[in-house]
Design a protein around this motif. Structure first.
Motif, short mmCIF file in Angstrom:
data_model
loop_
_atom_site.label_atom_id
_atom_site.label_comp_id
_atom_site.label_asym_id
_atom_site.label_seq_id
_atom_site.Cartn_x
_atom_site.Cartn_y
_atom_site.Cartn_z
N SER A 11 0.86 -1.19 0.00
CA SER A 11 0.00 0.00 0.00
C SER A 11 0.89 1.24 0.00
O SER A 11 2.10 1.14 0.17
N ILE A 12 0.28 2.37 -0.19
CA ILE A 12 1.01 3.64 -0.19
C ILE A 12 0.49 4.49 0.95
O ILE A 12 -0.72 4.61 1.15
N ALA A 13 1.41 5.07 1.70
CA ALA A 13 1.04 5.94 2.81
C ALA A 13 0.22 7.12 2.27
O ALA A 13 0.50 7.63 1.19
N PHE A 23 2.20 10.17 1.20
CA PHE A 23 2.94 9.96 -0.04
C PHE A 23 1.99 9.90 -1.24
O PHE A 23 2.33 10.36 -2.32
N GLN A 24 0.79 9.38 -1.05
CA GLN A 24 -0.19 9.35 -2.13
C GLN A 24 -0.54 10.77 -2.57
O GLN A 24 -0.68 11.04 -3.77
N LYS A 25 -0.66 11.68 -1.62
CA LYS A 25 -0.93 13.08 -1.97
C LYS A 25 0.21 13.65 -2.81
O LYS A 25 -0.01 14.37 -3.79
N LYS A 26 1.44 13.33 -2.40
CA LYS A 26 2.62 13.80 -3.13
C LYS A 26 2.65 13.22 -4.54
O LYS A 26 2.98 13.91 -5.51
N ILE A 27 2.29 11.95 -4.66
CA ILE A 27 2.24 11.30 -5.98
C ILE A 27 1.22 12.01 -6.86
O ILE A 27 1.51 12.36 -8.00
N ASP A 28 0.02 12.22 -6.33
CA ASP A 28 -1.04 12.87 -7.11
C ASP A 28 -0.66 14.28 -7.53
O ASP A 28 -0.93 14.70 -8.66
N TYR A 76 4.15 13.76 -8.79
CA TYR A 76 4.72 12.72 -9.65
C TYR A 76 3.77 12.15 -10.68
O TYR A 76 4.20 11.69 -11.73
N GLY A 77 2.48 12.14 -10.40
CA GLY A 77 1.50 11.56 -11.32
C GLY A 77 1.05 10.19 -10.86
O GLY A 77 1.85 9.40 -10.35
N ALA A 78 -0.23 9.90 -11.04
CA ALA A 78 -0.84 8.66 -10.54
C ALA A 78 -0.19 7.41 -11.14
O ALA A 78 -0.11 6.38 -10.48
N ARG A 79 0.29 7.49 -12.35
CA ARG A 79 0.93 6.36 -13.02
C ARG A 79 2.11 5.83 -12.20
O ARG A 79 2.40 4.65 -12.19
N GLU A 80 2.80 6.72 -11.52
CA GLU A 80 4.01 6.34 -10.78
C GLU A 80 3.70 5.43 -9.59
O GLU A 80 4.52 4.60 -9.21
N ALA A 81 2.52 5.58 -9.00
CA ALA A 81 2.14 4.72 -7.87
C ALA A 81 2.08 3.26 -8.30
O ALA A 81 2.57 2.37 -7.60
N THR A 82 1.53 3.02 -9.47
CA THR A 82 1.44 1.66 -10.00
C THR A 82 2.83 1.10 -10.28
O THR A 82 3.12 -0.06 -9.96
N LEU A 83 3.70 1.91 -10.85
CA LEU A 83 5.07 1.47 -11.13
C LEU A 83 5.81 1.12 -9.85
O LEU A 83 6.45 0.07 -9.75
N LEU A 84 5.73 2.00 -8.86
CA LEU A 84 6.47 1.79 -7.62
C LEU A 84 5.97 0.57 -6.84
O LEU A 84 6.77 -0.25 -6.39
N THR A 85 4.67 0.45 -6.68
CA THR A 85 4.14 -0.69 -5.93
C THR A 85 4.41 -2.00 -6.67
O THR A 85 4.71 -3.02 -6.05
N VAL A 106 6.26 4.44 2.17
CA VAL A 106 6.11 5.69 2.92
C VAL A 106 6.57 6.88 2.09
O VAL A 106 5.98 7.96 2.16
N ASP A 107 7.62 6.68 1.29
CA ASP A 107 8.15 7.78 0.50
C ASP A 107 9.05 7.21 -0.60
O ASP A 107 9.59 6.11 -0.44
N ALA A 108 9.20 7.94 -1.66
CA ALA A 108 10.15 7.61 -2.72
C ALA A 108 10.52 8.90 -3.43
O ALA A 108 9.70 9.82 -3.54
N LYS A 109 11.75 8.96 -3.84
CA LYS A 109 12.25 10.15 -4.52
C LYS A 109 12.85 9.70 -5.85
O LYS A 109 13.70 8.81 -5.87
N PRO A 110 12.42 10.30 -6.97
CA PRO A 110 12.92 9.87 -8.28
C PRO A 110 14.30 10.42 -8.60
O PRO A 110 14.71 11.46 -8.07
N ASN A 111 15.01 9.72 -9.48
CA ASN A 111 16.30 10.21 -9.98
C ASN A 111 16.13 11.15 -11.16
O ASN A 111 16.96 12.03 -11.37
N ARG A 112 15.09 10.91 -11.92
CA ARG A 112 14.81 11.74 -13.09
C ARG A 112 13.36 12.21 -13.02
O ARG A 112 12.56 11.62 -12.30
N PRO A 113 13.01 13.24 -13.76
CA PRO A 113 11.63 13.73 -13.71
C PRO A 113 10.62 12.70 -14.22
O PRO A 113 10.91 11.95 -15.15
N THR A 114 9.46 12.68 -13.59
CA THR A 114 8.37 11.81 -14.04
C THR A 114 7.67 12.50 -15.22
O THR A 114 7.91 13.68 -15.50
N PHE A 115 6.77 11.78 -15.90
CA PHE A 115 6.05 12.37 -17.02
C PHE A 115 5.25 13.59 -16.57
O PHE A 115 5.18 14.59 -17.27
#
Length: 162
Positions: free
Chosen positions: A28-30, A33-38, A41-50, A77-86
């Motif tokens: 699951s996503i905290a 962090f889900q707020k930060k993704i939305d 980073y974009g909702a697509r990234e949650a699926t990739l990360l999980t 709980v958290d993730a930080k990308p190395n490159r920009p997301t879409f």
């Protein structure tokens, strides 16, 4: 007689640890962090990360019978990308996929053994030096964190720290 020998061989094979029920892995996503993704980073990234976290843990646990019948419940709980997301690229036109930074991830959760015993687990790692940042894709350091966590979990390293 032949049927009896085959039945006995089948029973032994099914009773062996190799055929025990593998651990179930729930990711699951905290909420924070889900707020930060939305927002960022974009909702697509949650699926990739999980998906990456689940795959890393399932692959590592498939090599050991230690968690057979267990339930692994993890929260990203958290993730930080190395490159920009879409989404970041779309939100900031001047940003490029050539942009690069340090990343990482933080994971918390618990292992519920087949006998009901609960053990908390946690792991986090963030690169601190740009020269050591791993890989060339958006979530390289986060994926590296997932793999490292999964290997430690499979060896019992995370459980031994508790």
């Amino acid at each position: 007689m032949r049927m009896t020998a085959l039945a006995a061989a089948a029973f032994v094979a099914l009773a062996s640890p190799a055929f025990a029920a593998p651990a179930s892995v729930d990711i699951s996503i905290a909420p924070e962090f889900q707020k930060k993704i939305d927002k960022t980073y974009g909702a697509r990234e949650a699926t990739l990360l999980t998906g990456d976290l689940r795959e890393a843990v399932e692959k590592a646990l498939a090599r050991t019978p230690a968690y057979d019948g267990a339930r692994i419940e993890l929260t990203l709980v958290d993730a930080k990308p190395n490159r920009p997301t879409f989404k970041q690229l779309a939100d900031k036109p001047g940003l490029s996929m050539e942009s690069f930074g340090v990343g990482g991830a933080s994971i918390e959760g618990r292992v519920v053994a087949a006998d009901g015993t609960e053990t908390p687990v946690a792991y986090k790692w963030y690169e601190t030096d740009l020269r050591n940042a791993y890989g060339n894709w958006v979530w390289s350091d986060a994926t590296w964190t997932f793999d490292r966590f999964a290997r430690r979990l499979a060896r019992g390293g995370e459980l031994a720290q508790r």
